[in-house]
Design an enzyme around this catalytic site. Structure first.
Site, mmCIF file in Angstrom:
data_model
loop_
_atom_site.group_PDB
_atom_site.id
_atom_site.type_symbol
_atom_site.label_atom_id
_atom_site.label_comp_id
_atom_site.label_asym_id
_atom_site.label_seq_id
_atom_site.Cartn_x
_atom_site.Cartn_y
_atom_site.Cartn_z
ATOM 1 C CB THR A 14 -0.928 -0.017 1.232
ATOM 2 O OG1 THR A 14 -1.825 -1.111 1.094
ATOM 3 C CG2 THR A 14 -1.729 1.264 1.374
ATOM 4 C CB SER A 59 2.753 -7.688 1.545
ATOM 5 O OG SER A 59 1.624 -7.759 2.367
ATOM 6 C CB THR A 91 0.511 -3.435 6.400
ATOM 7 O OG1 THR A 91 -0.749 -3.444 5.733
ATOM 8 C CG2 THR A 91 1.125 -2.051 6.336
ATOM 9 C CG ASP A 92 -2.432 -7.385 3.690
ATOM 10 O OD1 ASP A 92 -2.747 -6.445 4.444
ATOM 11 O OD2 ASP A 92 -3.062 -7.651 2.648
HETATM 12 N N1 ASP Z 1 -3.169 -3.818 2.671
HETATM 13 C C1 ASP Z 1 -1.857 -4.093 2.316
HETATM 14 C C2 ASP Z 1 -0.872 -3.009 2.723
HETATM 15 O O1 ASP Z 1 -1.124 -2.362 3.702
HETATM 16 C C3 ASP Z 1 -1.609 -4.600 0.980
HETATM 17 C C4 ASP Z 1 -0.327 -5.337 1.046
HETATM 18 O O2 ASP Z 1 -0.027 -5.895 2.087
HETATM 19 O O3 ASP Z 1 0.393 -5.339 0.061
HETATM 20 O O4 ASP Z 1 0.134 -2.783 2.148
#
Ligand code: ASP
Length: 333
Positions: A14, A59, A91-92
């Protein structure tokens, strides 16, 4: 005085995501490391940045080989003189990448992982502030010898305890059992306690393709999913149990069948706290699971216990006593 050098490697997520349509709709990872760095005001006063785009992936599509390549890139960066390293990613799976990096990070220099909950063009995008905190953390002498850290929202977390605890909140990252290790206040990174680092594992030169599945148990689980796993196709299994790592009596029998072939770790699916050691005596509780050959994860979350087992299995079949000894050290504060 010249500013120290910090290497920033971008993996996507993200933090690097922008709208894929002119109308400003759904976002996908597009930004390079250079563009991420360019969006951070005041960064050049803190460090001289060497930015490299390592991937532009969401991710959930990162994997262990990508993280091992990232580790080797970070090692080269400090060998070439960087004071510290920052990795940006989605973050995932950030809590998993950070812990996998931490298991093998064999340098005193800080390796700091960060990301963002709001995409790069969103109002109040948190990526630039998180990168600034991560770079401050990477250059701080107090961050040395602490292994891999996660900087998020002015807090600094140890890789082994941090978790994404909310799917959308800007304050998604916490270390549920012990709290953050440090804070970034008025540009200074401050820790609550001196470093306490467990020695890293050796990373074998040759890559092996290993599967270590993770199963969460559920009300009424009779073990049929665990029984469906072919032991010759896995290097071990992690079960996320109820409460302090408990499973049903029927599932306990399946655990015993699997543990006769490959290591089985039981962890807690609660999100915080350790597995039990000596409290409950019923079938499927900790004493019974250990008697059937399984090993408790201690304070390690299921995903982190899975990565530890994966990392140990890179060296060959994992002996139960070795696994128990590693978990005793790495799964304890
Ligand atoms: N929601 C996720 C992020 O915060 C998407 C990911 O992990 O790529 O980055």
């Amino acid at each position: 005085m010249p500013t120290p050098t910090v290497a920033i490697g971008a993996l996507g997520g993200t933090i690097a995501s922008t709208s894929s349509t002119a109308a400003g709709g759904e976002v996908v990872p597009t930004l390079t490391a250079e563009l991420l760095v360019a969006a951070v005001p005041g960064l050049d006063a803190v460090a001289s940045i060497e930015a490299e785009t390592l991937a532009r992936l969401p991710s959930p599509s990162l994997d262990e080989p990508t993280i091992v390549r990232t580790l080797r890139w970070a090692q080269r960066a400090v060998d070439a003189g960087a004071r510290g390293v920052v990795v940006t990613q989605g973050t995932d799976t950030l809590e998993e990448s950070a812990y996998l990096l931490d298991l093998f990070w064999d340098r005193p220099e800080p390796l700091v992982v960060t990301g963002a909950m709001r995409s790069a063009e969103a109002p109040g995008a948190d990526g630039p502030a998180n990168i600034l905190t991560a770079v401050r953390c990477a250059v701080a002498p107090a961050s040395r010898e602490r292994g891999v850290l996660v900087a998020f929202g002015d807090e600094v977390h140890e890789a082994r305890w941090v978790a994404k605890t909310d799917s959308v909140s800007a304050g998604a990252f916490r270390s549920p059992a012990f709290g953050p290790a440090g804070r970034c206040v008025e540009g200074e990174v401050v820790y609550g306690a001196p470093p306490h680092r467990v020695a890293p594992l050796d990373l074998p030169a040759d890559e092996r393709d290993l599967r270590v599945p993770l199963l969460a148990t559920w009300l009424g689980d009779d073990g049929f999913v665990l029984d469906a796993i072919r032991p010759d196709e896995v290097a071990g299994v992690v079960v996320a149990g109820f409460g302090a790592g408990h499973v049903s009596a029927a599932m306990a029998e399946a655990v015993g069948r699997m543990a006769a072939h490959v290591p089985v770790v039981f962890a807690t699916r609660t999100g915080s706290g350790p597995t039990g050691r000596a409290m409950y005596g019923y079938p499927g509780a900790e004493i019974d699971l250990v008697a059937r050959g399984a090993v408790g994860a201690g304070w390690l979350s299921p995903v982190k216990a899975r990565l530890l087992l994966w990392a140990l299995a890179l060296r060959g079949p994992v002996d139960r006593d070795l696994l128990a000894a590693e978990l005793a050290v790495r799964g304890t504060p």
